[in-house]
Design a protein around this motif. Structure first.
Motif, PDB file in Angstrom:
ATOM      1  N   ASN A   8       0.827  -1.216   0.000  1.00  0.00           N
ATOM      2  CA  ASN A   8       0.000   0.000   0.000  1.00  0.00           C
ATOM      3  C   ASN A   8       0.861   1.266   0.000  1.00  0.00           C
ATOM      4  O   ASN A   8       0.394   2.345   0.358  1.00  0.00           O
ATOM      5  CB  ASN A   8      -0.940   0.001   1.212  1.00  0.00           C
ATOM      6  N   GLN A   9       2.119   1.107  -0.425  1.00  0.00           N
ATOM      7  CA  GLN A   9       3.034   2.252  -0.490  1.00  0.00           C
ATOM      8  C   GLN A   9       3.534   2.472  -1.920  1.00  0.00           C
ATOM      9  O   GLN A   9       3.658   1.527  -2.700  1.00  0.00           O
ATOM     10  CB  GLN A   9       4.217   2.038   0.457  1.00  0.00           C
ATOM     11  N   VAL A  10       3.813   3.736  -2.224  1.00  0.00           N
ATOM     12  CA  VAL A  10       4.334   4.092  -3.549  1.00  0.00           C
ATOM     13  C   VAL A  10       5.627   4.885  -3.384  1.00  0.00           C
ATOM     14  O   VAL A  10       5.690   5.859  -2.616  1.00  0.00           O
ATOM     15  CB  VAL A  10       3.313   4.933  -4.342  1.00  0.00           C
ATOM     16  N   TYR A  11       6.656   4.442  -4.110  1.00  0.00           N
ATOM     17  CA  TYR A  11       7.936   5.152  -4.137  1.00  0.00           C
ATOM     18  C   TYR A  11       8.014   5.945  -5.443  1.00  0.00           C
ATOM     19  O   TYR A  11       7.741   5.411  -6.522  1.00  0.00           O
ATOM     20  CB  TYR A  11       9.102   4.170  -4.084  1.00  0.00           C
ATOM     21  N   THR A  12       8.419   7.209  -5.342  1.00  0.00           N
ATOM     22  CA  THR A  12       8.590   8.046  -6.527  1.00  0.00           C
ATOM     23  C   THR A  12       9.975   8.676  -6.481  1.00  0.00           C
ATOM     24  O   THR A  12      10.283   9.451  -5.568  1.00  0.00           O
ATOM     25  CB  THR A  12       7.530   9.154  -6.588  1.00  0.00           C
ATOM     26  N   LEU A  13      10.791   8.335  -7.464  1.00  0.00           N
ATOM     27  CA  LEU A  13      12.135   8.908  -7.554  1.00  0.00           C
ATOM     28  C   LEU A  13      12.185   9.832  -8.766  1.00  0.00           C
ATOM     29  O   LEU A  13      11.947   9.402  -9.895  1.00  0.00           O
ATOM     30  CB  LEU A  13      13.187   7.812  -7.703  1.00  0.00           C
ATOM     31  N   LYS A  14      12.483  11.120  -8.524  1.00  0.00           N
ATOM     32  CA  LYS A  14      12.613  12.089  -9.601  1.00  0.00           C
ATOM     33  C   LYS A  14      14.059  12.583  -9.647  1.00  0.00           C
ATOM     34  O   LYS A  14      14.652  12.864  -8.593  1.00  0.00           O
ATOM     35  CB  LYS A  14      11.659  13.263  -9.393  1.00  0.00           C
ATOM     36  N   ALA A  15      14.602  12.695 -10.852  1.00  0.00           N
ATOM     37  CA  ALA A  15      15.993  13.130 -11.002  1.00  0.00           C
ATOM     38  C   ALA A  15      16.138  14.037 -12.208  1.00  0.00           C
ATOM     39  O   ALA A  15      15.255  14.096 -13.076  1.00  0.00           O
ATOM     40  CB  ALA A  15      16.918  11.917 -11.130  1.00  0.00           C
ATOM     41  N   ASN A  16      17.260  14.745 -12.255  1.00  0.00           N
ATOM     42  CA  ASN A  16      17.521  15.640 -13.387  1.00  0.00           C
ATOM     43  C   ASN A  16      17.838  14.881 -14.668  1.00  0.00           C
ATOM     44  O   ASN A  16      17.552  15.363 -15.758  1.00  0.00           O
ATOM     45  CB  ASN A  16      18.683  16.586 -13.067  1.00  0.00           C
ATOM     46  N   THR A  17      18.461  13.716 -14.524  1.00  0.00           N
ATOM     47  CA  THR A  17      18.845  12.936 -15.710  1.00  0.00           C
ATOM     48  C   THR A  17      18.265  11.533 -15.643  1.00  0.00           C
ATOM     49  O   THR A  17      18.065  10.979 -14.558  1.00  0.00           O
ATOM     50  CB  THR A  17      20.377  12.837 -15.829  1.00  0.00           C
ATOM     51  N   ALA A  18      18.023  10.971 -16.821  1.00  0.00           N
ATOM     52  CA  ALA A  18      17.492   9.609 -16.884  1.00  0.00           C
ATOM     53  C   ALA A  18      18.494   8.620 -16.299  1.00  0.00           C
ATOM     54  O   ALA A  18      18.110   7.659 -15.622  1.00  0.00           O
ATOM     55  CB  ALA A  18      17.166   9.251 -18.333  1.00  0.00           C
ATOM     56  N   SER A  19      19.773   8.839 -16.550  1.00  0.00           N
ATOM     57  CA  SER A  19      20.789   7.905 -16.046  1.00  0.00           C
ATOM     58  C   SER A  19      20.814   7.874 -14.527  1.00  0.00           C
ATOM     59  O   SER A  19      20.920   6.803 -13.920  1.00  0.00           O
ATOM     60  CB  SER A  19      22.169   8.287 -16.591  1.00  0.00           C
ATOM     61  N   ALA A  20      20.693   9.038 -13.883  1.00  0.00           N
ATOM     62  CA  ALA A  20      20.683   9.084 -12.421  1.00  0.00           C
ATOM     63  C   ALA A  20      19.427   8.416 -11.869  1.00  0.00           C
ATOM     64  O   ALA A  20      19.489   7.640 -10.908  1.00  0.00           O
ATOM     65  CB  ALA A  20      20.775  10.522 -11.929  1.00  0.00           C
ATOM     66  N   ALA A  21      18.290   8.690 -12.481  1.00  0.00           N
ATOM     67  CA  ALA A  21      17.023   8.116 -12.011  1.00  0.00           C
ATOM     68  C   ALA A  21      17.050   6.596 -12.084  1.00  0.00           C
ATOM     69  O   ALA A  21      16.661   5.900 -11.136  1.00  0.00           O
ATOM     70  CB  ALA A  21      15.862   8.669 -12.836  1.00  0.00           C
ATOM     71  N   ILE A  22      17.517   6.063 -13.210  1.00  0.00           N
ATOM     72  CA  ILE A  22      17.523   4.610 -13.400  1.00  0.00           C
ATOM     73  C   ILE A  22      18.558   3.924 -12.511  1.00  0.00           C
ATOM     74  O   ILE A  22      18.261   2.917 -11.871  1.00  0.00           O
ATOM     75  CB  ILE A  22      17.768   4.271 -14.884  1.00  0.00           C
ATOM     76  N   ALA A  23      19.755   4.510 -12.420  1.00  0.00           N
ATOM     77  CA  ALA A  23      20.820   3.904 -11.598  1.00  0.00           C
ATOM     78  C   ALA A  23      20.428   3.905 -10.123  1.00  0.00           C
ATOM     79  O   ALA A  23      20.640   2.918  -9.415  1.00  0.00           O
ATOM     80  CB  ALA A  23      22.129   4.649 -11.804  1.00  0.00           C
ATOM     81  N   MET A  24      19.856   4.991  -9.646  1.00  0.00           N
ATOM     82  CA  MET A  24      19.458   5.085  -8.233  1.00  0.00           C
ATOM     83  C   MET A  24      18.303   4.130  -7.933  1.00  0.00           C
ATOM     84  O   MET A  24      18.311   3.412  -6.923  1.00  0.00           O
ATOM     85  CB  MET A  24      19.084   6.518  -7.873  1.00  0.00           C
ATOM     86  N   ALA A  25      17.302   4.113  -8.804  1.00  0.00           N
ATOM     87  CA  ALA A  25      16.144   3.240  -8.585  1.00  0.00           C
ATOM     88  C   ALA A  25      16.555   1.773  -8.588  1.00  0.00           C
ATOM     89  O   ALA A  25      16.061   0.974  -7.777  1.00  0.00           O
ATOM     90  CB  ALA A  25      15.082   3.492  -9.654  1.00  0.00           C
TER      91      ALA A  25
END
Length: 280
Positions: free
Chosen positions: A259-276
């Motif tokens: 029942n939880q949602v994680y949302t990761l927003k980043a300046n670059t696609a590479s940072a968003a994908i690597a962090m997630a």
């Protein structure tokens, strides 16, 4: 008789002379021995002084080593790995990125608010490693992770805005490499490329008005998905990328876990994908 007396006197004189000589030699020997004995403390003192100097040098080296060790420990305690570990203890049962999405030598500072149910974690670049929640850390974030708890798993699923493969069926196709086929749709100067991988729906938004082509970003994303494995959502997850934008936290990875949602927003696609991909 006279001769005998003279001889006797001469002999006596020789004996007396010998005795005097022996006494003088004996006295000289004793004086020399005494001088030798008196010289010993001087050498002992010199040895002690050398020992003291060695001890002092050793102490200074030890102090210098201790100072260097302390400095290294402080830096280590503020490293990305250490800050992530501290976050995990502050926000139990929360998935935390283990990779910064940046160059390993780039200092990354972290601030957070909230609790294990609802939280916000802000990642920013800095000149040096700072403690968790440092007031000196920049507010100009390159990535932000939020966690939100909903009343039910179905409510959380609805918040993810997942697009099934059937929603783009019949639209024009475009090859993105690695046997992945995207579907394009456009209108009013905007262009989208969408595709699905497992429980994830992925879309890249470009704009003819801004001269941003979504295909190059989509191809780069597919290549990254070959390198990084995104978390397996319990139900659904979405990746929404904006071509040509690297400053407005416009690259998003969102997924449901119960029942939880994680949302990761980043300046670059590479940072968003690597962090997630590193969240655990």
């Amino acid at each position: 008789m006279k001769l005998y007396k003279i001889a006797a006197v001469a002999t006596l004189a020789l004996v007396l002379t010998g005795c005097a000589s022996n006494q003088s030699d004996s006295k000289n020997y004793k004086d020399e021995s005494k001088a030798a004995l008196n010289s010993k403390p001087t050498h002992k003192h010199a040895k002690a002084k050398t020992s003291t100097n060695t001890s002092s040098t050793s102490s200074e080296a030890s102090s210098s080593s201790s100072s260097s060790s302390s400095s290294a420990e402080t830096k280590s305690n503020n490293s990305f790995a250490s800050l992530s570990s501290q976050l995990a203890s502050k926000l139990p049962n929360t998935l935390i990125p283990q990779a910064s999405g940046m160059n390993a030598s780039q200092p990354v500072n972290i601030k957070y608010s909230g609790n294990s149910q609802n939280s916000k974690i802000t990642y920013s670049l800095g000149q040096k490693n700072l403690p968790l929640n440092s007031a000196s850390a920049s507010n100009n974030a390159y990535a932000v992770l939020t966690k939100k708890t909903y009343a039910s798993a179905s409510a959380a699923k609805q918040a993810v805005d997942f697009q099934p493969a059937s929603s783009v069926k019949g639209l024009p196709k475009v090859s993105l490499g690695h046997s992945i086929t995207g579907h394009t749709q456009s209108g009013a100067g905007q262009e989208y490329i969408s595709w699905n991988e497992g429980r994830w729906s992925i879309s890249v938004h470009g704009s003819k008005v801004n001269n941003t082509n979504p295909k190059s970003t989509a191809v780069s994303a597919v290549n990254m998905f070959e390198q990084y494995s995104l978390p397996a959502p319990e139900s659904v997850g979405t990746v929404k990328l904006l071509a040509g934008d690297t400053t407005n936290l416009s690259q998003e990875v969102k997924f449901q876990k119960g029942n939880q949602v994680y949302t990761l927003k980043a300046n670059t696609a590479s940072a968003a994908i690597a962090m997630a991909a590193s969240m655990k």
